[in-house]
Each structure stands twice: as C-alpha cells, then as structure tokens.
Motif scaffolding. Sequence first.
Motif, mmCIF file in Angstrom:
data_model
loop_
_atom_site.group_PDB
_atom_site.id
_atom_site.type_symbol
_atom_site.label_atom_id
_atom_site.label_comp_id
_atom_site.label_asym_id
_atom_site.label_seq_id
_atom_site.Cartn_x
_atom_site.Cartn_y
_atom_site.Cartn_z
ATOM 1 N N THR A 134 -6.657 65.135 83.231
ATOM 2 C CA THR A 134 -7.698 64.800 82.268
ATOM 3 C C THR A 134 -7.305 65.259 80.870
ATOM 4 O O THR A 134 -7.526 64.542 79.875
ATOM 5 C CB THR A 134 -9.034 65.452 82.677
ATOM 6 O OG1 THR A 134 -9.419 64.954 83.964
ATOM 7 C CG2 THR A 134 -10.134 65.133 81.675
ATOM 8 N N LEU A 176 -6.993 62.722 77.725
ATOM 9 C CA LEU A 176 -7.769 62.937 76.501
ATOM 10 C C LEU A 176 -6.848 63.058 75.288
ATOM 11 O O LEU A 176 -7.176 62.562 74.196
ATOM 12 C CB LEU A 176 -8.633 64.188 76.643
ATOM 13 C CG LEU A 176 -9.838 64.076 77.578
ATOM 14 C CD1 LEU A 176 -10.587 65.402 77.640
ATOM 15 C CD2 LEU A 176 -10.792 62.965 77.129
ATOM 16 N N GLU A 235 -7.944 63.016 71.684
ATOM 17 C CA GLU A 235 -8.859 64.150 71.853
ATOM 18 C C GLU A 235 -8.091 65.354 72.397
ATOM 19 O O GLU A 235 -8.342 65.821 73.501
ATOM 20 C CB GLU A 235 -9.989 63.777 72.822
ATOM 21 C CG GLU A 235 -10.957 62.741 72.312
ATOM 22 C CD GLU A 235 -11.972 63.319 71.344
ATOM 23 O OE1 GLU A 235 -12.018 64.559 71.212
ATOM 24 O OE2 GLU A 235 -12.696 62.546 70.709
ATOM 25 N N ALA A 294 -16.354 65.971 74.827
ATOM 26 C CA ALA A 294 -15.357 65.953 75.894
ATOM 27 C C ALA A 294 -14.515 67.221 75.879
ATOM 28 O O ALA A 294 -14.212 67.797 76.931
ATOM 29 C CB ALA A 294 -14.462 64.726 75.755
ATOM 30 N N GLN A 295 -14.124 67.667 74.681
ATOM 31 C CA GLN A 295 -13.328 68.880 74.577
ATOM 32 C C GLN A 295 -14.110 70.106 75.036
ATOM 33 O O GLN A 295 -13.584 70.963 75.756
ATOM 34 C CB GLN A 295 -12.858 69.066 73.136
ATOM 35 C CG GLN A 295 -11.844 68.029 72.675
ATOM 36 C CD GLN A 295 -11.593 68.098 71.179
ATOM 37 O OE1 GLN A 295 -12.460 68.537 70.406
ATOM 38 N NE2 GLN A 295 -10.409 67.668 70.761
ATOM 39 N N GLU A 322 -16.614 70.177 77.145
ATOM 40 C CA GLU A 322 -16.815 70.107 78.591
ATOM 41 C C GLU A 322 -15.555 70.499 79.340
ATOM 42 O O GLU A 322 -15.621 71.201 80.359
ATOM 43 C CB GLU A 322 -17.252 68.692 78.993
ATOM 44 C CG GLU A 322 -17.493 68.487 80.474
ATOM 45 C CD GLU A 322 -18.674 69.280 81.013
ATOM 46 O OE1 GLU A 322 -18.936 69.183 82.220
ATOM 47 O OE2 GLU A 322 -19.330 70.001 80.231
ATOM 48 N N CYS A 349 -14.235 65.200 85.792
ATOM 49 C CA CYS A 349 -13.021 64.633 85.206
ATOM 50 C C CYS A 349 -13.008 63.114 85.354
ATOM 51 O O CYS A 349 -12.538 62.396 84.460
ATOM 52 C CB CYS A 349 -11.784 65.248 85.857
ATOM 53 S SG CYS A 349 -11.444 66.947 85.306
ATOM 54 N N LEU A 387 -15.299 62.025 82.560
ATOM 55 C CA LEU A 387 -14.706 62.191 81.237
ATOM 56 C C LEU A 387 -13.665 61.116 80.934
ATOM 57 O O LEU A 387 -13.484 60.706 79.790
ATOM 58 C CB LEU A 387 -14.063 63.577 81.118
ATOM 59 C CG LEU A 387 -15.016 64.772 81.007
ATOM 60 C CD1 LEU A 387 -14.248 66.073 81.086
ATOM 61 C CD2 LEU A 387 -15.804 64.706 79.691
ATOM 62 N N CYS A 388 -12.988 60.647 81.980
ATOM 63 C CA CYS A 388 -11.952 59.632 81.789
ATOM 64 C C CYS A 388 -12.470 58.212 81.972
ATOM 65 O O CYS A 388 -11.687 57.248 81.921
ATOM 66 C CB CYS A 388 -10.784 59.901 82.734
ATOM 67 S SG CYS A 388 -9.938 61.457 82.395
#
Length: 402
Positions: free
Chosen positions: A274, A278, A283, A297-298, A300, A350, A353-354
């Motif tokens: 992940t 990112l 990111e 996102a970062q 988390e 994950c 997030l992706c």
Amino acid sequence: MHLEIPRKFGPLVHQAQQVASEVFRPISRKYDRAEHTQPKELDMFASIMDGMNDGAEDGGAGAGRLARADGGNGDGNRNGTNMKTVLGLTELCWGDVGLALSIPRQGLGNSAIAAVANDEQLERLGDTWAAMAITEPGAGSDSAAIRTTAEKDGDDYIINGEKIYVTAGERADAVVVWASLDRSLGRSAIKSFVVEKGTPGMTVERLEKKLGIRSSDTAAIRFDNCRVPAANLLGDPEISVDKGFAGAMQTFDNTRPVVAGMAVGIAKAALDRTRELLEQAGEPLTYASQPWNQSAAQRELQRLEAEWEAARLLTIRAAWMADNGQPNSVAASMAKAKAGRVGNEVTLRCVELCSGLGYGETELLEKWARDSKILDIFEGTQQIQLLIIARRLLGKSSKELK
C-alpha cells in the motif's frame, strides 16, 4: 526483554525473506485459484526448513516447549526455538500464508508434539509432519467439549469420533488428535494422540472450500475404531483432575504466538504494498510531517503501522517468555487477540486505501484480506482470547466467567 531481533537469527530471517519473495509470491495467485492442488514447488523446502531448525531443543520443527535457560532464577536471556519459529513464519507469511502452512514438516501439530511429548516421543516423531485435529462439529472454541473418545485396549487406544477444519489434514504424515479417555471426567480426561497417516480407521471425508488460504488443504477426518499405539499418547497418560488438561492446553501457549506472527507477516505485506502504491499515486508517506499536514490516506497508513508495531511487539514478547521458561498463557492470548484483529483491519483498510487496485486481482491485496481472516479464528477466536485474558486478570474460573 530485549526488543532488538537477536543477531544469530539474521541468516534465518534473510533466508525466509528470500523464500517469501522469490518462491511464494510468484506462485501465490496460481494456488489461490487452484484450490486443493498440492504446491509441488514446496517439496524441496523440507530440507531447507530443517536447516533453519538446526539446534532446536525440541528435536524437530515447530515451536518448542517452555524451557528455563537460567536454572529458574530469571536472570538469563534465551532466544530459542519459539522465537526462531515466530520470526521465520512472520517472513514466510509476508509471502503467502497458505503456502507457509503447506511446507512439509511444519504443521501446527509439530508444536503440539514439542509442547507435551516426552524425550522418546520427541526423538521418534521429530521429523514427522503433523497436523492438528481439535475442532469437531459440536465443539469449536470450547475445546473441553470435544466428544471424540480414546478407549484403552491392551497396548493400544481405540479412537472414535470426527474432526473438522484440520489444516494440512490430507497432506501431513500424521495428525495430533485430541480425544477423551473418559467423558464422564470432563476436560481432565482430554489427551492428545499422534495418529499416523494410513492408520486403519482414519479416513479423510472431504476437503473444505474456503474464503482464503486456498493453497492449504483443510480436511474433515473421521475416526472409526482407529487403533493407535499407547506410545503415541503425548505426555502423561494418567488422568489428573487437579491439573485438568493443562498439558494439552500448553499446546496453545506455543501455537498462538506462531499464529500471531503469521498475522504480523501478512499485515506487513499489505502495508508495504500500500505504501508503494500510494507513493506511485503521489502520496508518499513522510514521517516528519505533522498529522494535520498529511492527507487522509497518509494519516491512516501511519495509524495502521502503529497498530502493526504493537501487535509485533506483543508477539515477540510471548515467544520470548516461552523460550525463557516464563508462563506465557496470558501473553500468548494477548498476542493472538491483538495480531489477529490487526491483521484483519490492516489488510481490509489497505484494500480500501488502494480503491480499485486493492479490490482487483491485478494486486495481491484482496487475497491478503481474504487470507488474514482465518488468523483471527483458528487457534482460538478473538472472543475466546479476550475471555481467557479476562479470566486470568480477574482470577476467575471458566465456570465463574463464561
């Protein structure tokens, strides 16, 4: 407790990393799709894993028994088989959990043998690939409710009953079966027996189709007047009402940190991938920035990494306590409860997030999310671990706190 990884285990960790990345990862999706197909690529690893276990005091693979290296005064520091097993499997499960469970001579039953077997049994059964057979159709998390029986008949025991969800039950060389010598005496009469593959009366009824760890076979096994030598009863054959089935339960003190390590490994795989995805999306994770200056996102991902680190340290602690002869039942349950939950949360988050990449089969993230669920279930569910911890902390018996 020394928090750094012992230097002597460096070669083992490196070797496990190489196996995970160069062997497991390339065939991971192949055997996920071909459920029940035995991974032939793993046959060679029996000898490799034997090398990783050289010098183990249990005489074979798997976690070792509780051993006090300092003569009992608490001043020594020992890092032995338990720590070695946890570190090795953590790395292997970074590659693939199902494949790690399919390596010959590395079954969960081996830890049961190491926990309660006598010296003669360790010598005789040390190289046996042993699965673990505890769960029954009517007895899941409550191991004391098992109905499989073992009746003494001369120099043998005759076993009758049914076991389900036996990991590596079809492929293993033997199965460690939990059975009762006298059901009227309750849990105190429960003992474990090594039943070798091909023993008349032992039949693999079916292989389960599963959500995850599809490369690992999960079997239902029936025992119908299965005759087993008395020498294959692990540990003390005498029934002790005072001790209950503490000897059999010590198995879990060994295997729960191992399963926790597996959860730590798969969670790390998801976090690593992940982070890479990112970064590719613009990111990058920067630890120097304050949370309010980072994207959602970062933030988390950093939170998940903190949870992962807590699970990892609890797991190492439980293994270290076992190697140093310290009773680790509570620590083992804490590690299993934390790591099992973290493994589930990390892999699922994950995937989220992706987004589309996480959900699709172009990445292994969705597979890791499926594989991780079993690590919060077998060797005692999340709820059972919390119950065990509460009983120990409050000083309550199983009857007083259900």
